[in-house]
Write a protein that holds these residues in place. Structure first.
Motif, PDB file in Angstrom:
ATOM      1  N   ASN A  24     -37.163 -56.810 -24.639  1.00 50.72           N
ATOM      2  CA  ASN A  24     -37.328 -58.002 -23.800  1.00 50.72           C
ATOM      3  C   ASN A  24     -38.808 -58.327 -23.728  1.00 50.72           C
ATOM      4  N   THR A  69     -35.357 -60.307 -27.338  1.00 53.29           N
ATOM      5  CA  THR A  69     -35.073 -61.444 -26.458  1.00 53.29           C
ATOM      6  C   THR A  69     -36.371 -61.907 -25.806  1.00 53.29           C
ATOM      7  N   ALA A 116     -28.847 -65.661 -22.038  1.00 54.08           N
ATOM      8  CA  ALA A 116     -29.475 -65.773 -23.360  1.00 54.08           C
ATOM      9  C   ALA A 116     -28.614 -66.585 -24.328  1.00 54.08           C
ATOM     10  N   GLY A 170     -32.816 -63.510 -29.126  1.00 50.29           N
ATOM     11  CA  GLY A 170     -32.250 -64.159 -27.948  1.00 50.29           C
ATOM     12  C   GLY A 170     -33.326 -64.943 -27.222  1.00 50.29           C
ATOM     13  N   ILE A 172     -34.048 -66.673 -23.445  1.00 47.73           N
ATOM     14  CA  ILE A 172     -33.615 -66.902 -22.059  1.00 47.73           C
ATOM     15  C   ILE A 172     -34.472 -68.023 -21.507  1.00 47.73           C
TER      16      ILE A 172
END
Ligand code: SAM
Ligand code: SF4
Length: 337
Positions: A168, A195, A240, A253, A255
């Motif tokens: 992340n 992500t 996501a 991904g 977000i």
């Protein structure tokens, strides 16, 4: 003869027909880092007596599983800094295959080297690790105290233990914007998913988040010039949206709470370490379960959950504007990001 009426649905379904099957469970609001977008330098943490005991977390997890929850993600704060956490994970892991499909964890990775094997043995197969920079000085600046090597060692240990790692990265204008492509390359080389997250206006921090807000639509267009990105059909009911990175095993991904609303298919609720359950990351709508759990009243817990679901907001209303107060006063580390 008339058919007997169908038994009431024990599941958690909100007033928009969204079925809740996923819980993010914060086990502590404490953390060994102080990421600038997440926390203030001097945070006031909750007194320990206000935090759910492991027995209470397990009891709550069992109620959730009874009510149709299939996935639990442990988070925080930093979940791996809570004393005895391996015991809790082992106990929750016993529910996998017995009502629970999956137990996962979001971590900053500082303690992963110590816990990777315990996690795998408990049945955890995937972890999300936050990593905003691959440059030691920058990593330390963003986290205010983090040691990059310690986190990279944790990620390597997780992979070696058999855990799939998703990275992340909060995309921050002026802080790590130039590292997005190197980070994607780094993830591709190691077979990790990546992500990217837009910074969200949650809780007061010293800095003005507007300065570092980076719209991910622009980032995606930039990446598309370099990588073959194909929209993925994967939907997790979460925020996501995913893209396959052509010629690799990596999935990207994005977000995008600010540039793209992600709420229509929301399948989740969030439990703070205090036993407060929030219907939405971006609203204050909540019920308090700690005292109900302590009083041992299953029925009262069920009724509170039904109330939460009846009032679960349709979506969040995040906006980033200079000098505007945060959308909600509590930090991500309190709600359990
Ligand atoms: N400490 C763990 C970690 O950092 O992964 C788990 C908790 S942390 C609150 C969960 C995720 O929320 C991290 O990926 C972090 O980068 C993200 N996060 C925290 N504050 C945020 C904010 N204001 N906007 C966007 N993401 C945020
Ligand atoms: Fe701690 Fe995670 Fe927040 Fe960073 S993002 S301060 S690691 S809780």
């Amino acid at each position: 003869m008339t058919a007997a009426p169908a038994p009431p649905d024990p599941g958690l379904v909100d007033s928009f027909g969204r079925r809740i099957t996923y819980v993010r469970l914060s086990v502590t609001d404490r953390c060994d880092l102080r990421c600038r977008y997440c926390m203030a330098e001097h945070m006031h943490f909750l007194p320990r007596a206000g935090i759910l005991a492991f027995e209470e977390i397990v009891a709550l997890a069992d109620i959730f599983i009874d009510r149709g929850i299939r996935r639990i993600r442990l988070t925080g704060g930093e979940p791996l800094v809570r004393r005895g956490i391996a015991d809790l994970i082992a106990r929750l892991g016993e529910r996998i295959g017995a009502g629970l499909d999956e137990l996962t964890l979001t971590t900053n990775g500082t303690q992963l080297a110590r816990f990777a094997t315990d996690l795998f043995e408990a049945g955890v197969r995937r972890v999300n690790v936050s990593l905003d920079s691959l440059r030691p000085d920058r990593f330390r600046y963003i986290t205010r105290r983090g040691d990059l090597d310690q986190v990279l060692g944790g990620i390597a240990a997780a992979s070696a233990a058999g855990l799939a790692v998703k990275i992340n990265m909060v995309a921050l204008k002026g802080l790590n914007q130039d590292e997005i492509e190197p980070m994607l390359d780094w993830c591709v080389e190691r077979g990790h998913d990546l992500t990217l997250i837009e910074t969200m206006p949650l809780g007061e921090v010293e800095e003005d988040r507007t300065c570092h807000y980076l719209p991910l639509d622009d980032v995606r267009r930039r990446l598309e010039a370099v990588y073959a990105l194909t929209p993925s059909l994967r939907r997790t009911g979460g925020p996501a949206r995913y893209w396959e990175v052509g010629g690799t095993d990596t999935r990207l991904g994005l977000i995008t709470p600010l540039t793209g609303n992600f709420c229509d298919g929301c399948n989740r609720i969030r439990v703070a370490a205090t036993g407060t359950v929030y219907g939405c990351l971006g609203h204050d709508q909540k019920v308090e379960l700690r005292d109900l759990l302590r009083a041992g009243g299953r029925r009262a817990v069920d009724e509170a959950l039904d109330r939460l679901l009846a009032g679960k907001p349709k979506g969040h209303d995040f906006r980033i504007a200079a000098a505007a107060p945060p959308a909600v006063g509590r930090h991500m580390s309190v709600t359990g990001g």
